[in-house]
Design an enzyme around this catalytic site. Structure first.
Site, PDB file in Angstrom:
ATOM      1  N   GLY A 115       0.845  -1.189   0.000  1.00 15.95           N
ATOM      2  CA  GLY A 115       0.000   0.000   0.000  1.00 15.95           C
ATOM      3  C   GLY A 115       0.876   1.231   0.000  1.00 15.95           C
ATOM      4  O   GLY A 115       2.097   1.133   0.130  1.00 15.95           O
ATOM      5  N   LYS A 116       0.294   2.374  -0.161  1.00 18.45           N
ATOM      6  CA  LYS A 116       1.061   3.628  -0.080  1.00 18.45           C
ATOM      7  C   LYS A 116       0.089   4.774   0.107  1.00 18.45           C
ATOM      8  O   LYS A 116      -1.066   4.697  -0.327  1.00 18.45           O
ATOM      9  CB  LYS A 116       1.859   3.844  -1.366  1.00 18.45           C
ATOM     10  CG  LYS A 116       3.030   4.781  -1.215  1.00 18.45           C
ATOM     11  CD  LYS A 116       4.215   4.066  -0.586  1.00 18.45           C
ATOM     12  CE  LYS A 116       5.378   4.986  -0.317  1.00 18.45           C
ATOM     13  NZ  LYS A 116       6.528   4.243   0.217  1.00 18.45           N
TER      14      LYS A 116
END
Ligand code: NAD
Length: 459
Positions: A115-116
């Site tokens: 994720g980011k």
């Protein structure tokens, strides 16, 4: 997905599809169909969340700040990845970085997905109070999708332990009674963070280099001498040879990697240059890295830019334009600043024979291919800069166990994990014509395909 990441993922899948020894139980038509569906799974994120954070500024103005959380893939565990605070943050960039996290965690056997996050601000232009509000609002908008078993953010460029502490505190107050310690990593130690987390990425960056240039080279000299692989020839040319090192970026990652290089007694290193957003400093006899860190600690993280500042800290260096760090005549270039620093426009000027990617994606696909064809060893981001997420995993574990490790234990575990990955990847790399990045991606994709297949997700 980033064109370079996307292209290499596609190439890795094509190679694995043809390799009949890989997942032999997946045969004929169903094999092609499964690989096609995998290509689409890896090239698109599961979810993109976007919000406009409404913030009341110190001057009374009310603004809307764009913010993102991208959840790329959670085959291997909860989504995991930093939150970047930078004015150039955009959706594509966050998607690309989230994909890289999926692959990085798969490569290092960290039980997380990818994720980011990102917030479109220039953190230096905001007061602490405004940043605090931004952190609170970020959690407020995204709290439903975050959590220790859902999606665990960490710091990235422009954010640090202060922001993670504020975010965790907000998460805790929004979700009373729920587990919260593992909801964010990269927190301050007093607030449940792990000892060693701040230094973990820079230490890991230097470790990958040292392990290849010292341990692997020493142990595998015969194997390396018996192959005509061009990367093996480059590595052998540095056996027992002094090496000059330049470091682009002197923040969290770059300053720690530079200090590790400066203090390493196993190799004959000399850090001759460091740079930041303002300046490049050079000394052919080697820079005093500890003195430079002492200076930056007292000067908002910035390197000295005047003769006066240098002499105040007794630092001997010449002052140059910051971008000159890239084409210096050095053996090793550690990139620890931004994306796309070596590209089509400057790749022919690069003289370093070894490049270590502390930053994410600092070498474009074109430049990567050009330099790899010339036998330049590029230790890619996915391999070199995973120290942060690995120690984040230890922090997450410590939060669950409410049992904390000493700094010594953390670094020992970090080195063991990174050594395990290097031992898997390096013999392949020096035995075949693919770049180190291609080898790492093939390994990550193999892991993801295998797990998805066993979970019955490929059809
Ligand atoms: P940071 O904000 O602490 O430091 C960035 C450094 O780069 C600063 O010294 C800054 O002055 C310098 N810089 C900015 N623009 C520059 C330019 N044009 N030329 C030269 N230097 C420039 O950030 P960081 O945490 O050290 O992260 C650096 C890179 O490493 C980023 O790409 C980040 O995504 C990546 N990374 C960081 C971590 C981590 O744990 N911090 C983990 C993985 C990857």
């Amino acid at each position: 997905m980033a064109s370079q990441t996307g292209t290499i993922v596609q190439e890795s899948l094509a190679a694995l599809l043809k390799d009949s020894s890989f997942l032999p139980e997946l045969q004929s038509e169903s094999r092609e169909q499964a690989f096609a569906s995998l290509a689409s799974i890896l090239s698109t994120p599961n979810k993109i969340h976007k919000a406009f954070l409404r913030i009341s500024m110190d001057n009374g103005e009310v603004v809307r700040i764009p913010a993102f959380r991208v959840q790329h893939n959670h085959t291997l565990g909860p989504y995991k990845g930093g939150i970047r605070f930078h004015e150039s943050v955009n959706e594509d960039e966050v998607v690309n970085l989230a994909a890289l996290m999926t692959l990085k965690n798969a490569l290092h056997e960290v039980p997380f997905g990818g994720g980011k996050g990102g917030v479109v601000i220039s953190p230096r232009e905001h007061s602490a109070k405004e940043i605090n509000l931004i952190c609170q609002k970020y959690v407020h908008y995204f709290s439903d999708i975050l959590g220790p078993d859902k999606d665990i953010p960490a710091p990235d460029m422009g954010s640090g332990d202060r922001e993670m502490d504020w975010m965790m505190a907000e998460y805790k107050s929004i979700r009373p009674g729920e587990p919260y310690r593992g909801s964010f990593t990269g927190k301050s130690v007093v607030n449940g963070g792990s000892l060693g987390r701040r230094e973990a990425t820079g230490k890991g960056v230097y470790f990958t280099f040292r392990y290849m240039l010292y341990d692997f080279l020493k142990e595998q000299r015969t194997f390396l001498s018996n192959t005509d692989n061009k990367f093996a020839q480059t590595l052998l040319s540095y056996a027992n040879k002094p090496m000059s090192i330049a470091v682009q970026g002197f923040g969290n990652v770059g300053s720690v990697a530079a200090l590790e290089a400066h203090q390493c007694t196993l190799l004959q290193n000399k850090v001759v240059s460091v740079s930041d957003r303002n300046v490049m400093l050079y000394n052919s006899d080697g820079l005093d890295i500890q003195a430079l860190i002492d200076f930056t600690t007292k000067n908002k993280g910035e390197l000295p830019t005047t003769e006066e500042q240098l002499s105040l800290f007794d630092i001997k260096a010449d002052i140059h334009d910051r971008d000159q760090v890239l084409d210096l005549d050095v053996d090793v270039l550690i990139l620890a600043a931004l994306e796309d620093q070596i590209h089509k426009g400057n790749m022919e000027q690069i003289k370093a024979r070894i490049i270590v990617e502390g930053a994410n994606a600092p070498v474009t696909g074109e430049a990567d291919q050009y330099l790899s064809e010339k036998g330049v060893i590029i230790i890619p981001d996915i391999l070199a800069n995973a120290g942060g997420v690995i120690v984040s995993y230890f922090e997450w574990l410590q939060g669950r166990e409410t049992q904390f490790y000493s700094e010594e234990e953390v670094f020992k575990l970090l080195v063991e994990k990174m050594k395990g990955t290097m031992d898997t990847i390096l013999p392949q790399y020096f035995g075949d014509p693919f770049s180190l990045r291609q080898n790492c991606f093939i390994h990550s994709v193999m892991k993801l395909v295998t797990v998805m297949y066993r979970q019955g997700k490929l059809y």
